[in-house]
Structure formats: structure tokens, C-alpha cells
Scaffold this motif. Structure first.
Motif, PDB file in Angstrom:
ATOM      1  N   ARG A 105      -6.761 -62.739   0.800  1.00 26.51           N
ATOM      2  CA  ARG A 105      -5.617 -62.072   1.418  1.00 26.51           C
ATOM      3  C   ARG A 105      -4.751 -61.364   0.375  1.00 26.51           C
ATOM      4  O   ARG A 105      -4.105 -60.354   0.651  1.00 26.51           O
ATOM      5  CB  ARG A 105      -4.787 -63.092   2.196  1.00 26.51           C
ATOM      6  N   ASP A 118      -2.652 -59.496   7.545  1.00 24.98           N
ATOM      7  CA  ASP A 118      -4.082 -59.767   7.617  1.00 24.98           C
ATOM      8  C   ASP A 118      -4.884 -58.465   7.657  1.00 24.98           C
ATOM      9  O   ASP A 118      -4.339 -57.367   7.503  1.00 24.98           O
ATOM     10  CB  ASP A 118      -4.404 -60.645   8.822  1.00 24.98           C
ATOM     11  N   HIS A 167     -13.382 -62.934  10.999  1.00 27.70           N
ATOM     12  CA  HIS A 167     -13.902 -62.625   9.666  1.00 27.70           C
ATOM     13  C   HIS A 167     -14.223 -63.921   8.912  1.00 27.70           C
ATOM     14  O   HIS A 167     -13.618 -64.960   9.195  1.00 27.70           O
ATOM     15  CB  HIS A 167     -12.881 -61.826   8.845  1.00 27.70           C
ATOM     16  N   GLU A 212      -9.101 -65.317  12.972  1.00 26.39           N
ATOM     17  CA  GLU A 212      -9.574 -63.963  12.699  1.00 26.39           C
ATOM     18  C   GLU A 212     -11.104 -63.909  12.815  1.00 26.39           C
ATOM     19  O   GLU A 212     -11.786 -64.884  12.482  1.00 26.39           O
ATOM     20  CB  GLU A 212      -9.161 -63.515  11.304  1.00 26.39           C
ATOM     21  N   ALA A 247      -6.389 -57.044  10.176  1.00 29.60           N
ATOM     22  CA  ALA A 247      -6.051 -56.180  11.308  1.00 29.60           C
ATOM     23  C   ALA A 247      -4.831 -55.319  10.987  1.00 29.60           C
ATOM     24  O   ALA A 247      -4.807 -54.121  11.299  1.00 29.60           O
ATOM     25  CB  ALA A 247      -5.791 -57.029  12.555  1.00 29.60           C
TER      26      ALA A 247
END
Length: 826
Positions: free
Chosen positions: A45, A135, A40, A38, A137
Motif C-alpha cells: 500500500r 487503496d 487483490h 479487496e 480502487a
């Protein structure tokens, strides 16, 4: 000494926690490289659910920001997916979305690849609008979908599915949960608790299809999902489908490396893979003694053992974990742990009160607590979990066990304050294994004062957040009792160590009148301040010393410099003021003429009973203002925005007071009032409250005897109901009390602090003491506000007096455009 090379595949919570532990005990042993698929930094999470629900932002859930990696000399390749690992050459190969490839050599390798959401293998699973929930996204896609779509279907009534459904519902969608089981969360709850949960969620508007088997997802002509079809032939409409039916360990890369995989990457008690001792696995991808854990507490326990072995101490062993569950849906309290289903050779103690929404089930075997399931009242969940893990006999407290720790008398609980009663050895944060003693020691030794600081130094409440309330109690208990040092103040920004209150006090005490004087006097680290502190200091100056301190427009945000709201395409929004939401035919004609003249694409009625002109070019702003000929609405400013009213007794047969006139009078009296944050009023003509006075900064409600005043409401992402403040008889009293409250907030509120947070900080009793109990002080505050507002210019029509830089509205010449383009290109 040459450092060994440590490479980690995965940038999630479990793997990064292992690195944190390693850096604590052996900070100089490895050169560390991390590959994260990712784009990031490491984030929580678990808290994606509150982000989806609008209770937190993505920035709020970042655990380790970009600077953390740099500060700890960790090379992070964010946005790179590892495609292959050559175990013979000990080399990792990765690729990003642009097709760029990089490699890294390792001496030790950590597999922290996490898990993948399970997607039902049914027709239509690849349609547009079908998502998993795993996630950032996925979360952003759901937030975006909720802006325009109406019907959402969440397949899966487990923990994750219900959190997704709750978030989408809070975003305004109609949500149906499809679950194949007889009751919700059957892995964490028994049938009675599961049905109580369903009833509570249904009362909030969530719909359910239970015992439903999904046959296919139906698409429309454009290839987007439009319905979910079940095996019995029935359908439910669906503009968005979220699959939340479980996760699977992400072992694809491990299998390609020929590591032993069986329900996860098989590891020993030292978290080493059984195939290659140089390679470790941690987190949801790892299978330890046949179990792949999906909860954060055991993953963090694994990380601690892994760090111990990477540091070459070699004394730790991971022996498995006992887990508990708590649902992260606002207003729903449930807890389960251990063998809560019971049966066989176990005994059950039950308490059920459906009317009160409380259910408790304790499962006992051989005089030991082996399981617990709580719904509605979970205050003793941590105590039951402690008894489960300790395995102690409960024979001596069996008759009191159901009624909680507070009913044990001398055997455990020592008073009403749970924080005070806990022993130092008692665990507070199960996710991170933090005890009360560790939290208290950090508070005392490091001078901690806020929840944010405690999270940073101890990790308590930094993961699932279920222990946040108890951690806050410990902070209050420790700071109020044992903690004698001055509390640590959170700095305004990186330019200074001073907090907001210290700056306010210095400005008043020393009568500082300019931002430069403040920066010099308080020895600012950055001589000219920054975008965070300059607007705050500028506001403190003009609110403390009206008429003396000079407003600095360059210290304001762009909207307040342009006196209009900038939009995402670079155009602006113009909202003229309409007193109390009332308008005239003449004003409407002028607005219509302006829309035509300046080719304004969108005209929108706002929630504050005004008209918004969207898409105004910057060079047209002055022309629009002048042609409309209406006062500035301050819709862009930290100021009084709107005074929402109903029609009141003038027209409504239910009205008891003239709310429209009261609203217009309030708005005309305070419309040029700058404040720490935006301010909204509302006036309702009767207790039916059509103007929504109960969720405004100041809400006024007409009653037979006069008016009721409410303060501190907020109708934003997290709705806050206003506090009842006072009963008032006359319109003059409403004006005085409202003005006094506003001036108190203007003088004492911190910049960007809404009235609800100001009241929470200082206490409602304090505000009442200053306004209700001190008539002379109240009148003085009202007079101070009137003095401050007297002569305040309308920035749309008195640009010189308001220090508006009109050069910003001049269109660029062709030469200037070319010069700017060339500069940017260079």
C-alpha cells in the motif's frame, strides 16, 4: 495430528507479514483462511504513490501473488467483507459484492482490519468526484480522472496528501493542496523544513492554500464537485477532490464483537486482545499501550511477535516502536524521527542553507540524540535513527554530529563508500529490521545478484523503498568484492533457466537459425516456448543472422502480426509514415478520401508528427493501406517509429542546420529496422531544440560547427534525459554514427530493453569505446545494419515477402460466426 484453524480478517501488509513469519517458524501448525475485502492479493500500500505518479505499475507492487497463497495452502477469500463474528461458536461470516455469503470456523482469529480514511463531515462530501486515498480502487479512480479532468484539490498537507498531489500533478492535472496548518507535514517536520518543502513543491507547479478551513464542497447540476469553498467565502475550482486528512483504526467489526476498543482494538504486549485471548489484532487497527501505529516498520515488528505466539513459542513481547518518516516524492529528500520539535529542557543544533536547499536540526537531551529533522541532505538519516534507538551518549562526537557519520574518522566511517563502511550489525532496512550482515549473507549463500532477488529473500527495500539506494550499494560492494561466485542470471521466463545474454551468445556461437533449434539446443522446459520467450528468441535470430534466419510471424505479438495497433474495442489504428514529419497535399487528400471511404471515426495528429487513423476494422486494413499508398509507419512494432524534426534552417530564422532534410535522410535509411524495443529519433536545427531531441533514443541537434549527437533518452512515463555522445561535422557522420549505435543496440540489447536501459546496463563508456574510439568497428557496424535492412519488405505492400498471413483480414462468414459463438458458449 489435526491442525488448528487460523482465520485472518484482512489481507494487508501487517497481517500477511505475520503469516509469512508464522510459516517460516511453524509451517504445519495451522489450516489458514484469509478474508480480504479487496479483490487483490497482498500488495504494498505504501507504493500506491509511485503507481499514481506513473513510476510503477500495480503489478510492480504486489507482495504476494495468487500463487503464494496456493503454494502455502492458504485459503484466500478475496473480495469478501466480514460482516459478523460469532465469538461463542468461533465462526466468521462474510459476504461479497454479489451477495454471496460464506463462513469459516476458527481456533485462533487475527483481526487485521487496518484503517479507514477520515472524511471531513462537510456539505458536499458525497458528491461525485470526491475520493479518499487509501487503496487500489482509489488510485485507479484518480488515474482515470486525470485522463479527462483538469483541476484537482487535495485536502490535507500531510505525507499522504502530498504524495497524492504529486501523483496527480505528474498525471497532468493542476493541483491545489489545501492545508489547515501553518506549514506542511507539521507532524513530521518543523516550521522551517515544512516551508522549504512547500517552496520546492511550488517550484514544480503545485499550488497551496495554507491556514485554509474548508466549509463545503460545491457541486454542479449533474451532481459532480466543481469547487471547494472556504470559511472566508473564497473558492478554488475542483473537478476532483481528494481527502487526505488522516486515518482512523477500522474497529467497527471489533465493536460489534464487543471487543475492548479505545483508539483501536486494545491489545497486550503479545498482541492478544484484552477481551478474548483467542483473538489477536495487528496493524493499524490495533492499539498498543494507547498508540495505534500507521507506519509499516512497527506493524512488521508486531507481526513478528504475533507469529511467535501463534507458533506457541511464547517468548516475544512487543514493547512499542520509535518511528521515522521519509517522503516518497521524486527529487524531495526529507527525514524526521523522534522529538524533532525540541524546546523545554532540550538543546538544538541547527544548520540552514536555503540557497542550497539544505536544512538540518538535531535535538539533544542529557547528551543523547532524541530527535532529528533533515531536509535536502538525508544521507545520514539512518545513522541518526540508529543513535536515537540506541540511546548512546553523543558527548564524545557532539562537535562532529551535525556533519554526519563520514566525518567521524576512526570512530565510525571508514571510507567514502557508505555500504562498505557499515558494520554487519547496522540496520539497513528499518521497515523490516534487516541488517547489512543479513543482506550480505543472503547474497553470498544464495547467489543473489539483483535488487529483486535481495528483496525476495530478505525483504530489504521491499516496503517504503527509502533504503533502495543503500541496498543497491551493498549488492555492488558485495558482488564486486567478497562475492566470488558467478552472478545468478535472471531467467528469460519460466520455460528456461537461461538469461537473455546466454541465448544471444548460443545463437551466434552455434549459428542457430530457428526458434525450434534454440529450444532443442538449450533444452527448453517447454518445447514450444511461451508468449514471453518466443518473440525474444525470434528477434535474436533475425538480428544476429539477417538473410539466414527466417522471421517467424507467429512468434510476434498480435500488433506485429496484423501490422497495425489493436485498440480496446477490437478495431485498429493505422499510422502511415511521413518522412521527418513532412507531408504533401496529395498525401493529405488520399488520407481524407480513405477516412470517408472506410468511415474511420477518428483522425489524430500524433506527438511524432504523423497522422493516426483510429477505428479501422480489421477486414478494411489492406484496403486502407493500398488506398493511402504511403509506407508503413511501424507504429505498432519494436522498430524505428518516428524521426521528429523542426523546420530548421530552410525556414526558421533561428535554424543553423537543415534538420528536416537530416531527419528525412535518417528515417529513409533506417525505417525498416526492427530493434529490441521501439526506437524514436529527433533532429533539431538549433540548440533551442524544438524537436525535443534530448529525450529520444537518438537526438541530433544542429550547432554552428555541425551537429551534436545524444543517445539513450526516453520521453515515456519516466522521462530520461539523453546522454551527450559526440560532436559531428557532417551529415554523413551523423548517419554513420547513428547507424553504428543502432546496430550495436540491435546486436546487444535484450528484448524489450529500451536504449536507456541498455546503456545503463553496459555503461556509456563501453558504448563510446565501441563507436567513438573504434573507427573501423564503427564503420563495420554501420555496414552490417545496411546489409540487414537491404531488401526488407514493406509489410503493407509486400505481404508475401513479409510473410503476412492475409487470411486474418478476411471477414468471417455467417456460418463461422455461429460456430465460434457456439464454441465460446460451450
Amino acid at each position: 495430528m489435526k491442525k488448528s484453524k487460523l482465520v485472518m480478517i484482512g489481507n494487508g501488509m501487517a497481517g500477511v507479514r505475520a503469516l509469512e513469519e508464522l510459516l517460516t517458524i511453524a509451517p504445519d501448525l495451522y489450516d489458514i483462511t484469509v478474508f480480504g475485502a479487496e479483490p487483490h492479493p497482498n500488495y504494498n500500500r505504501i507504493l500506491l504513490s509511485p503507481v499514481l505518479a506513473g513510476e510503477q505499475t500495480l503489478a510492480d507492487i504486489v507482495l504476494n501473488d495468487w500463487a503464494w497463497y496456493q503454494d502455502n495452502h492458504i485459503l484466500l477469500h478475496a473480495g469478501y467483507t466480514v460482516t459478523a463474528v460469532d465469538r461463542a461458536r468461533r465462526t466468521v461470516h462474510a459476504t461479497n459484492a454479489q451477495g454471496e455469503t460464506i463462513s469459516a470456523e476458527y481456533d485462533r482469529l487475527i483481526m487485521a482490519t487496518g484503517s479507514n480514511p477520515f472524511i471531513l463531515p462537510i456539505p458536499g462530501k458525497d458528491l461525485q468526484g470526491v475520493l479518499a486515498y487509501r487503496d487500489i480502487a482509489d488510485t485507479e479512480a484518480m488515474i482515470e480522472a486525470a485522463k479527462t479532468l483538469k483541476h484537482a484539490v487535495v485536502i490535507g498537507g500531510g505525507l499522504l496528501g502530498l504524495e497524492a498531489a504529486n501523483g496527480l500533478m505528474k498525471r497532468g492535472m493542476q493541483v491545489t493542496v489545501v492545508h489547515v496548518g501553518d506549514w506542511l507535514m507539521e507532524r513530521q517536520l518543523d516550521d522551517q523544513a515544512g516551508r522549504m518543502l512547500q517552496k520546492s513543491l511550488a517550484e514544480r507547479g503545485m499550488q497551496f492554500c495554507m491556514k485554509a478551513q474548508t466549509q463545503e464542497l460545491v457541486g454542479n447540476e449533474s451532481g459532480r464537485v466543481c469547487a471547494v469553498r472556504f470559511k472566508d467565502g473564497s473558492e478554488v475550482p475542483a473537478d476532483l477532490v481528494v481527502m487526505a486528512v488522516g486515518i482512523r483504526p477500522n474497529t467497527e467489526l471489533a465493536e460489534s464483537m464487543h471487543l475492548h476498543v479505545n483508539r483501536g482494538i486494545v491489545v497486550s504486549d503479545t498482541l492478544q486482545t484484552v477481551t478474548d485471548p483467542r483473538i489477536y489484532a495487528v496493524g493499524e487497527c490495533a492499539a498498543h499501550r494507547g498508540i495505534a501505529y500507521g507506519l509499516v516498520a512497527p506493524l512488521f515488528e508486531q507481526g513478528k511477535v504475533l507469529a511467535n505466539h501463534l507458533a506457541e513459542f511464547g517468548i516475544g513481547r512487543y514493547l512499542g516502536s520509535l518511528t521515522s518518516t521519509k517522503l516518497k516524492v521524486t527529487g524531495i529528500d526529507l527525514f524526521s524521527a523522534g522529538d524533532f520539535q525540541g524546546g523545554g529542557d532540550t538543546e538544538e543544533i541547527l544548520m540552514s542553507d536555503p540557497y542550497a536547499g539544505v536544512y538540518k536540526k538535531l535535538v539533544i537531551k542529557d547528551d543523547k540524540l532524541v530527535g532529528a529533522c533533515l531536509y535536502g541532505d538525508t544521507v545520514d538519516g539512518s545513522w541518526y535513527f540508529k543513535l536515537l534507538r540506541e540511546g548512546r551518549s553523543v558527548a564524545d562526537i557532539r562537535d562532529k554530529l551535525m556533519f554526519g557519520e563520514s566525518n567521524l574518522g576512526d570512530t565510525g566511517h571508514q571510507g567514502q563508500n557508505k555500504a562498505a563502511a557499515l558494520a554487519d550489525s547496522d540496520e539497513v532496512c528499518g521497515c523490516n529490521g534487516v541488517t547489512k550482515g543479513a543482506i550480505c549473507k543472503a547474497i553470498k549463500d544464495k547467489g543473489l545478484f539483483t535488487l529483486e532477488d535481495v528483496r525476495k529473500h530478505t525483504k530489504a527495500s521491499a516496503s517504503c523503498g527509502s533504503c533502495t539506494g543503500l541496498v543497491e550499494q551493498i549488492i555492488m560492494f558485495t558482488a564486486g568484492g567478497d562475492y566470488s561466485a558467478s552472478p545468478k542470471t535472471k531467467a528469460m521466463c519460466g520455460c528456461t533457466e537461461h538469461g537473455h545474454q546466454a541465448v544471444r551468445d548460443v545463437i551466434r556461437t552455434h549459428k542457430l537459425l530457428t526458434t525450434d533449434a534454440v529450444f532443442r539446443f538449450m533444452e527448453w522446459r517447454t518445447p514450444n516456448g511461451c508468449a514471453s520467450c518466443r518473440p525474444a528468441v525470434n528477434y535474436y535470430l533475425i538480428s544476429t543472422w539477417p538473410k539466414d534466419a527466417k522471421d517467424d510471424p507467429q512468434s510476434r505479438f498480435i500488433n506485429e502480426r496484423s501490422h497495425a495497433n489493436i485498440q480496446k474495442d477490437g478495431t485498429y489504428s493505422v499510422i502511415p509514415r511521413m518522412w521527418g514529419g513532412e507531408t504533401t497535399a496529395s498525401e493529405l487528400r488520399r488520407i481524407a478520401d480513405v477516412v470517408d471511404k472506410y468511415d474511420i471515426p477518428t483522425v489524430k495528429v500524433t506527438g511524432g508528427q504523423r497522422i493516426d487513423l483510429l477505428g479501422v476494422k480489421k477486414e478494411d486494413l489492406q484496403g486502407v493501406w493500398n488506398d493511402i499508398g504511403m509506407p508503413c509507419g511501424h507504429a505498432y512494432a519494436k522498430a524505428l517509429r518516428t524521426v521528429k524534426t523542426c523546420v530548421g534552417s530552410e525556414w526558421c530564422r533561428m535554424g543553423t542546420q537543415d534538420s528536416t532534410q537530416m531527419g528525412k535522410d535518417l528515417e529513409r535509411a533506417m525505417w525498416r529496422m526492427y530493434a529490441p524495443h521501439k526506437v524514436k529519433f529527433a533532429v533539431s536545427g538549433c540548440p533551442r531544440n524544438c524537436a525535443e531531441s534530448g529525450i529520444k533514443d537518438v537526438g541530433i541537434i544542429g550547432v554552428d560547427s555541425g551537429w551534436e549527437m545524444y543517445v539513450g533518452g526516453n520521453g515515456g512515463i519516466k522521462t530520461e534525459v539523453a546522454h551527450f555522445f559526440a560532436k559531428l561535422k557532417t551529415a554523413e557522420e551523423v548517419m554513420e554514427y547513428t547507424g553504428a549505435f543502432m546496430q550495436l543496440y540491435r546486436l546487444e540489447g535484450w528484448y524489450l530493453e529500451r536504449t536507456v536501459h541498455y546503456i545503463n546496463r553496459v555503461g556509456l563508456d563501453y558504448v563510446k569505446k565501441r563507436i567513438l574510439d573504434d573507427a573501423q568497428g564503427r564503420q563495420a557496424l554501420w555496414e552490417e545494419l545496411q546489409f540487414a535492412l537491404e531488401g526488407e519488405p514493406d509489410p503493407w505492400f509486400e505481404t508475401g515477402k513479409a510473410a503476412v498471413d492475409t487470411r486474418q483480414f478476411q471477414p468471417l462468414t455467417a456460418a463461422q460466426t455461429v460456430a465460434i459463438t457456439a464454441s465460446v458458449s460451450a
